[in-house]
Design an enzyme around this catalytic site. Structure first.
Site, mmCIF file in Angstrom:
data_model
loop_
_atom_site.group_PDB
_atom_site.id
_atom_site.type_symbol
_atom_site.label_atom_id
_atom_site.label_comp_id
_atom_site.label_asym_id
_atom_site.label_seq_id
_atom_site.Cartn_x
_atom_site.Cartn_y
_atom_site.Cartn_z
ATOM 1 N N SER A 67 0.911 -1.164 0.018
ATOM 2 C CA SER A 67 0.078 0.009 0.129
ATOM 3 C C SER A 67 0.827 1.235 -0.001
ATOM 4 C CB SER A 67 -0.749 -0.139 1.300
ATOM 5 O OG SER A 67 -1.484 1.203 1.514
ATOM 6 N N TYR A 70 -1.856 -0.595 10.698
ATOM 7 C CA TYR A 70 -2.172 -1.090 9.560
ATOM 8 C C TYR A 70 -1.056 -0.656 8.553
ATOM 9 C CZ TYR A 70 -3.966 -0.843 4.550
ATOM 10 O OH TYR A 70 -4.137 -1.260 3.161
#
Ligand code: NDP
Length: 244
Positions: free
Chosen positions: A142, A155
């Protein structure tokens, strides 16, 4: 497409979003795709759509956090098609929150799905790919593997881990290509498990410039389609209008 046709490509997180779009695009380009996730009804429907369009697709329910389950998923693909050319370790969850909210079970969930899930996928395919003399391991990281912000500490930590694991694997591999896909904001179901109300609003704001999942599927197709001696190490895909 060159180097895509007839490849056996396993995809986790294939029941929605980026995984679904990638399965459809790779199948449309002649790959034999094997879809994995937990929701049977979604997988059944997507496989049906791919077959109706003339593609080759199978599915098997898998929980990526379970090492044996992941092994069974990969061996299902190998039994069906005799080899496994690519794994797209794409399943992920993102219940963002501030650390002081102490959503410790959600931290564990992210670590289990986003890190253990990827490691379980690597463990399942490595012996097969080494015996074949080649393959490709594609992991979804990501932009959160490159930056941290409030609510994204855990995360981001999981995605930094995916980045590190992938780059270590790349350095150790002579015949296996390793690719990191790092999407910016994409319109998918990701974040639907956020339980913190203010964080839900933040995500809604970010999504105003979100990409369609097909933009990320195109990046995966590009990485797979390169010649065997070309390893695309990372592709970062952001919405043009987004600073993040
Ligand atoms: P979705 O929520 O649409 O897809 C997530 C997928 O992961 C679903 O198919 C879900 O299927 C699957 N999944 C979740 N937990 C498990 C599990 N334990 N075992 C097996 N499958 C599981 O979101 P995206 O398509 O956006 O997410 C795909 C990847 O992209 C993730 O790794 C995410 O972190 C990453 N990403 C997404 C961005 C975005 O803005 N959307 C940005 C950057 C990265 P099921 O529930 O059926 O099991």
């Amino acid at each position: 497409m060159l180097n895509v046709e007839n490849k056996v490509i396993t995809i986790t997180g294939a029941s929605s979003g980026i995984g679904e779009a990638t399965a459809k695009l790779l199948a449309a380009n002649g790959a034999k795709v094997v879809l994995g996730a937990r929701r049977t009804d979604k997988l059944e429907q997507i496989v049906k759509e791919i077959r109706t369009s003339g593609g080759t697709a199978e599915f098997k329910v898998v929980d990526v956090t379970d090492r044996q389950d992941m092994k069974a998923f990969i061996h299902f693909a190998k039994d069906k098609f005799d080899r496994v050319d690519v794994i797209f370790n794409n399943a992920g969850v993102m219940p963002l929150s501030l650390l002081n909210a102490l959503k410790v079970d959600e931290w564990d969930k992210m670590i289990n799905v986003n890190i253990h899930g990827v490691l379980n996928g690597i463990a399942a395919v490595l012996p097969i790919m080494e015996a074949q003399g080649g393959g490709q391991i594609i992991n979804t990281a990501s932009i959160a593997a490159h930056q941290v912000g409030p609510t994204s500490a855990v995360y981001s930590a999981t995605k930094y881990a995916v980045w590190a694991i992938s780059d270590g694997l790349r350095q150790e591999s002579k015949n296996i290509r390793v690719t990191i896909i790092s999407p910016g904001v994409v319109e998918t179901e990701l974040g639907s498990d956020i339980t913190d109300e203010s964080t839900k609003g933040f995500l809604k704001e970010l999504r105003k410039t979100a990409l369609k999942p097909e933009a990320i599927a195109n990046a995966v197709l590009y990485a797979v389609s390169q010649p065997d001696d070309v390893d695309v190490n990372e592709i970062v895909v952001r919405p043009t209008a987004s600073a993040f």
